[in-house]
Scaffold this active site. Structure first.
Site, mmCIF file in Angstrom:
data_model
loop_
_atom_site.group_PDB
_atom_site.id
_atom_site.type_symbol
_atom_site.label_atom_id
_atom_site.label_comp_id
_atom_site.label_asym_id
_atom_site.label_seq_id
_atom_site.Cartn_x
_atom_site.Cartn_y
_atom_site.Cartn_z
ATOM 1 N N LYS A 141 0.870 -1.188 0.000
ATOM 2 C CA LYS A 141 0.000 0.000 0.000
ATOM 3 C C LYS A 141 0.896 1.224 0.000
ATOM 4 O O LYS A 141 2.019 1.176 0.516
ATOM 5 C CB LYS A 141 -0.879 0.021 1.255
ATOM 6 C CG LYS A 141 -2.092 0.911 1.140
ATOM 7 C CD LYS A 141 -3.261 0.173 0.530
ATOM 8 C CE LYS A 141 -4.447 1.054 0.274
ATOM 9 N NZ LYS A 141 -5.618 0.265 -0.131
ATOM 10 N N ASP A 150 -7.141 4.302 -4.432
ATOM 11 C CA ASP A 150 -7.759 4.182 -3.107
ATOM 12 C C ASP A 150 -8.365 5.566 -2.843
ATOM 13 O O ASP A 150 -8.612 6.324 -3.796
ATOM 14 C CB ASP A 150 -6.728 3.763 -2.044
ATOM 15 C CG ASP A 150 -7.377 3.309 -0.729
ATOM 16 O OD1 ASP A 150 -7.875 2.183 -0.664
ATOM 17 O OD2 ASP A 150 -7.420 4.104 0.237
#
Ligand code: NDP
Ligand code: 2IT
Length: 450
Positions: A129, A169
């Site tokens: 991430k 995201d």
């Protein structure tokens, strides 16, 4: 305290000492430790290989300066990150988040969750991430482009189609992915599937945009089927009004449910008449094109209300779908949901429910699906985008949608296999954690101490 809970708290203390000031990361680790440590009692090979502790340590973390010029020619500085958590079963894969609240703790929790989630998808995807504390709100397209180019100039040194494949995201959608893809291609002189969520004309997959929201509702439908229930006619609360919320609402409408709430960081909308297709189109145009505030919905639709200080969990609903951000559903809201007769909470966001709220919801035997299971449709479809890029061809909408449905079905089956209790209650948290863990842990053991 039992020996087992002593072991859990010793483990959590140990990891916590190595990672001070990282509350979100520790929240994610604790939830996993509580289900995996008891599981390892009967599966001692994982304990002997110290797999869980190894999984709590990122393989690599990159932090870097992102300088850029704003429209007034002032020089701004943000911080960029990529957490490469685990590559045991595939290259690092996971989104990029641009939001002022981004820090190392938030990205480590997201990367940790991603490892389990990606394992559940059945696809060969490791976990990672990244992102930045950059705030895209109120920035011009040109500012966003300059930021994305500067961010990618450094990030490009650490990613690649077989190394690490970022995606979107919070705050990172088609616009940002396009700018970052363009910069990567320019720097590397290479047209490759290094990002997913790309535009449909340059390597993107049909259904990727819809996939997280659609997948969430496909998962909820599996839960309904398992328990001889249905989504039809059910009143549903949704939080957020971004990518995940929009396509969750779209699928709920298609399945005959009645969504009655949406929200953004400014407050919540309650529309007792239900959000229909026309109202959803308004939300999409408002949030995706005009980048406006959700309060406008109440100005436009009579009978709906805007509440600045109330979360969507304060209205009488059958099911709740938190689709905004972490820790947006605290204990007091869980109590309100239960009191109002809510029968299930399905996480579209990552870790939106606080640990106390999850405990309360599970104690009261509501359906509860953790994000790592029920929002995995997004990354799964990113995996399908990678497959199409590798084959240099495109699948049809129906083909991708069918595969997404099958993946959500298989995640559900896996959760039931590992999470069904003697009284028939399915503990989806336990099921998802163990099912996600086993594949990664076995691969780590097979690959030796690396
Ligand atoms: P978007 O940026 O498209 O939308 C985010 C939404 O959540 C917006 O409505 C935003 O409001 C709201 N929000 C964000 N932060 C806060 C906050 N601190 N308080 C209140 N509201 C907030 O993001 P996504 O829809 O893509 O992501 C939503 C969630 O889903 C995140 O948890 C993400 O990690 C998760 N997720 C996303 C996937 C994807 O494919 N995109 C895949 C799997 C999970 P505002 O407009 O005011 O900022
Ligand atoms: O949290 C997530 O799973 C995502 N933001 C999607 C990641 C991806 O690589 O598609």
């Amino acid at each position: 305290m039992s020996n087992l809970s002593k072991e859990v708290s010793q483990f959590v203390d140990h990891i916590s000492k190595r990672n001070p000031h990282e509350p979100e990361f520790m929240q994610a680790v604790t939830e996993v430790a509580e289900t995996i440590i008891p599981f390892m009692e009967d599966h001692t090979k994982y304990k002997e290989a110290n797999v869980l502790e190894r999984m709590c340590e990122p393989e690599r973390v990159v932090m870097f300066r992102v300088p850029w010029s704003d429209d007034q020619n002032s020089i701004q500085v943000n911080r960029g990150f990529r957490v490469q958590m685990n590559s045991a079963i595939g290259p690092y894969k996971g989104g990029l988040r641009f939001h002022p609240t981004v820090n190392l703790s938030v990205l480590k929790f997201l990367a940790f969750e991603q490892v389990f989630k990606n394992s559940l998808t059945t696809l060969p995807l490791g976990g990672g991430k990244g992102g930045s504390d950059f705030n895209p709100k109120g920035k011009s397209d040109a500012e966003v482009m300059r930021f994305c180019q500067s961010f990618m100039t450094e990030l490009s040194k650490h990613i690649g189609g077989y190394t690490d494949i970022p995606a979107g995201d919070i705050g990172v959608g088609a616009r940002e992915i396009g700018y970052m893809f363009g910069q990567y291609k320019r720097l590397n002189n290479e047209f490759t599937g290094v990002l997913t969520g790309k535009g449909l004309d340059f390597g993107g997959s049909l259904i990727r945009t819809e996939a997280t929201g659609y997948g969430l509702i496909y998962f909820a439908k599996e839960v309904m089927d398992e328990h001889d229930d249905s989504l039809e006619g059910k009143i549903c609360a949704i939080s957020g009004s971004g990518n995940v919320a929009q396509y969750a609402i779209e699928k709920l409408i298609e399945f005959g449910a009645k969504p009655v709430t949406v929200s953004d960081s400014g407050g919540s909308i309650y529309d007792p008449n239900g959000i229909d297709t026309e109202k959803l189109e308004f939300i999409k145009e408002l949030k995706n094109e005009r980048r406006g505030r959700i309060s406008e919905y109440a100005d436009k639709y009579k009978g709906s209300e805007f509440h600045q200080d109330i979360t969507p969990w304060n209205f009488k609903v059958d099911f709740a779908f938190p689709c905004a951000t972490q820790n947006e559903l605290p204990l007091e809201d869980a109590k309100t949901l239960v009191k109002n007769g809510c029968k299930g909470v399905f996480e579209g966001a990552n870790m939106p429910t606080t640990d106390e709220a999850v405990a309360y919801i599970r104690e009261n035997k509501l359906f509860f699906s953790p994000g790592k299971a029920s929002n995995a449709g997004g990354v799964a479809t990113s995996g399908l985008e990678m497959s199409q890029n590798a084959q240099r061809l495109y699948w049809t909408r129906d083909e991708v949608d069918y595969r997404l449905k099958m993946i959500m079905k298989s995640i559900h089956t896996n959760c039931v296999d590992y999470g069904k209790e003697s009284d028939g209650y399915v503990d989806y948290v336990k099921g998802a954690n163990i099912a996600g863990f086993v594949k990664v842990a076995d691969s780590m053991i097979a690959q030796g101490v690396v």
